[in-house]
Design an enzyme around this catalytic site. Structure first.
Site, PDB file in Angstrom:
ATOM      1  N   ALA A 204      -7.436  -2.291   0.529  1.00  0.00           N
ATOM      2  CA  ALA A 204      -8.109  -1.425  -0.443  1.00  0.00           C
ATOM      3  C   ALA A 204      -7.420  -0.076  -0.554  1.00  0.00           C
ATOM      4  O   ALA A 204      -7.433   0.550  -1.619  1.00  0.00           O
ATOM      5  CB  ALA A 204      -9.571  -1.229  -0.035  1.00  0.00           C
ATOM      6  N   GLU A 207      -4.212  -0.540  -2.991  1.00  0.00           N
ATOM      7  CA  GLU A 207      -4.450  -1.115  -4.319  1.00  0.00           C
ATOM      8  C   GLU A 207      -5.211  -0.143  -5.220  1.00  0.00           C
ATOM      9  O   GLU A 207      -4.765   0.166  -6.339  1.00  0.00           O
ATOM     10  CB  GLU A 207      -5.214  -2.434  -4.191  1.00  0.00           C
ATOM     11  CG  GLU A 207      -5.627  -3.044  -5.525  1.00  0.00           C
ATOM     12  CD  GLU A 207      -4.450  -3.482  -6.373  1.00  0.00           C
ATOM     13  OE1 GLU A 207      -4.610  -3.601  -7.596  1.00  0.00           O
ATOM     14  OE2 GLU A 207      -3.353  -3.697  -5.803  1.00  0.00           O
ATOM     15  N   SER A 209      -5.735   3.077  -4.818  1.00  0.00           N
ATOM     16  CA  SER A 209      -5.000   4.333  -4.991  1.00  0.00           C
ATOM     17  C   SER A 209      -3.852   4.166  -5.970  1.00  0.00           C
ATOM     18  O   SER A 209      -3.622   5.022  -6.834  1.00  0.00           O
ATOM     19  CB  SER A 209      -4.470   4.824  -3.639  1.00  0.00           C
ATOM     20  OG  SER A 209      -5.526   5.211  -2.791  1.00  0.00           O
ATOM     21  N   CYS A 316     -16.921   4.858  -1.141  1.00  0.00           N
ATOM     22  CA  CYS A 316     -15.559   4.536  -0.720  1.00  0.00           C
ATOM     23  C   CYS A 316     -15.069   5.472   0.382  1.00  0.00           C
ATOM     24  O   CYS A 316     -14.986   6.696   0.193  1.00  0.00           O
ATOM     25  CB  CYS A 316     -14.615   4.607  -1.913  1.00  0.00           C
ATOM     26  SG  CYS A 316     -12.887   4.327  -1.486  1.00  0.00           S
ATOM     27  N   GLU A 325      -3.852  11.794  -3.289  1.00  0.00           N
ATOM     28  CA  GLU A 325      -2.625  11.107  -3.704  1.00  0.00           C
ATOM     29  C   GLU A 325      -2.416  11.244  -5.209  1.00  0.00           C
ATOM     30  O   GLU A 325      -1.302  11.544  -5.674  1.00  0.00           O
ATOM     31  CB  GLU A 325      -2.688   9.636  -3.332  1.00  0.00           C
ATOM     32  CG  GLU A 325      -2.589   9.346  -1.846  1.00  0.00           C
ATOM     33  CD  GLU A 325      -2.730   7.858  -1.579  1.00  0.00           C
ATOM     34  OE1 GLU A 325      -2.108   7.060  -2.309  1.00  0.00           O
ATOM     35  OE2 GLU A 325      -3.473   7.482  -0.659  1.00  0.00           O
TER      36      GLU A 325
END
Length: 366
Positions: A204, A207, A209, A316, A325
């Site tokens: 997770a 993917e 991000s 999350c 990011e």
């Protein structure tokens, strides 16, 4: 509220209104544990126990215990400390692109940046890093087959068993080493939970991000008005990231849920054990909640008030890192390539579960 057919042909509910999705996300009567599914209902991927004992299949107290073990590495404070390292990584990728006229910002920037970030945090050595997105596409793609998924899962399991063995032999100042210590020294999680948690954090972590980064870069290189506004006011970059997260939700659906009892949602009674999908994408574009929901705009009130990272106890865990990011990626591309423009059509991942670009062809000089 709609009745639908799940990917395996079983019946399910699809919740689309923002108010209903938000309510369900925070309602403890909706369980993530598959033991509460009706016989014959949709349960998701057929993962082996060593990969299935993860946060996406758990309720408290097990969910609370495992989330607490991993959560310290993803706090806003800890994540902020990663900024210098992530900025250096983004600059290094930009250096590799600078001599080129045309590039694919998904394959050559967003994906390696996201993979590198989560790999550094977890402690995945450079020689063990690979194109993890091949695994994601094989499992989440619209044309994924049961046989292909099983083969990919076996490959992933072998990878994580080997990775954890290597980290046990040579621990470091990273999250995987800390989790291994919690398993071996403190017995705070089982071996299956250790493997499953490692799998989920990496899977997770890159993917979602990568998809958020690519979506934000797409907005920048495709919309001249947005680009100029951000160049004039770089402080608005975090607002763009939130708007892209809302507008192009990386996860189209929240993980399936099962009511623990008959309950009412949106004026409809859902029987206990039925499979319920919450459409994050639809909720984030609900005109009852957002004015002009199909537009990315930097002046939207409360831009972070979206549901892309979930809500409640299943919010999350990697949201602070994903936001950082994407912010760094956009700032880097704007600074290094202010005239970058898309020069060909983009392509999208063929998936009913994720919303992500598979290519973003860009001409750097504009």
């Amino acid at each position: 509220m709609h009745t639908i057919v799940a990917p395996d042909g079983s019946p399910a509910w699809l919740v689309t209104r923002h108010a209903d999705v938000q309510a369900a996300l925070g309602d403890p009567r909706f369980s993530l544990n598959k033991v509460h599914a009706k016989p014959g209902g949709y349960k998701g991927f057929e993962l082996p126990p060593a990969l299935d004992a993860n946060l996406l299949n758990m309720d408290p107290p097990d969910h609370t215990r495992l989330r607490r073990l991993a959560g310290q590495a993803f706090t806003v404070r800890h994540t902020a400390g990663l900024r210098p390292e992530l900025e250096r990584a983004a600059e290094a990728l930009a250096d590799e692109l600078a001599a080129r006229e045309r590039v694919d910002l998904v394959r050559e920037f967003a994906t390696p940046f996201a993979v590198g970030a989560i790999s550094e945090l977890l402690g995945v050595p450079p020689e063990s890093r690979t194109d993890f997105r091949v695994w994601t596409n094989a499992v989440l793609g619209a044309d994924a087959t049961r046989e292909g998924i099983r083969a990919t899962v076996r490959e992933m399991y072998t990878f994580f068993v080997g990775l954890l063995a290597a980290k046990r032999a040579a621990p470091g100042p990273d999250l995987l080493s800390a989790l291994i210590a919690a398993r071996d020294a403190d017995d705070r999680l089982s071996e299956d939970e250790l493997t499953s948690l490692s799998f989920l954090l990496l899977f997770a972590g890159y993917e979602n991000s990568a998809n958020l980064i690519a979506g934000a870069l797409h907005a920048v290189v495709d919309d001249g008005g947005l680009r100029e506004a951000l160049l004039e006011d770089p402080a608005a970059v975090p607002v763009l990231v939130e708007e892209v997260a809302r507008h192009m939700s990386p996860a189209l659906l929240a993980i399936r849920r099962f009511p623990l009892e008959d309950l009412e949602l949106g004026g409809v009674t859902i029987p206990a054990g039925d499979t319920v999908f919450l459409s994050i994408a639809a909720a984030n574009r609900d005109p009852r909640r957002y004015d002009r929901p199909d537009r990315v705009q930097l002046d939207r009130p409360d831009p972070a008030r979206h549901l892309s990272f979930g809500q409640g106890i299943h919010y999350c865990i990697g949201a602070p890192l994903a936001r950082l990011e994407a912010e760094i990626a956009v700032r880097t591309v704007l600074t290094r390539f202010p005239k970058a423009r898309r020069h060909a059509p983009v392509s999208w991942q063929p998936s009913v579960r994720v919303r992500g670009l598979s290519s973003l062809p860009v001409e750097l000089a504009g």
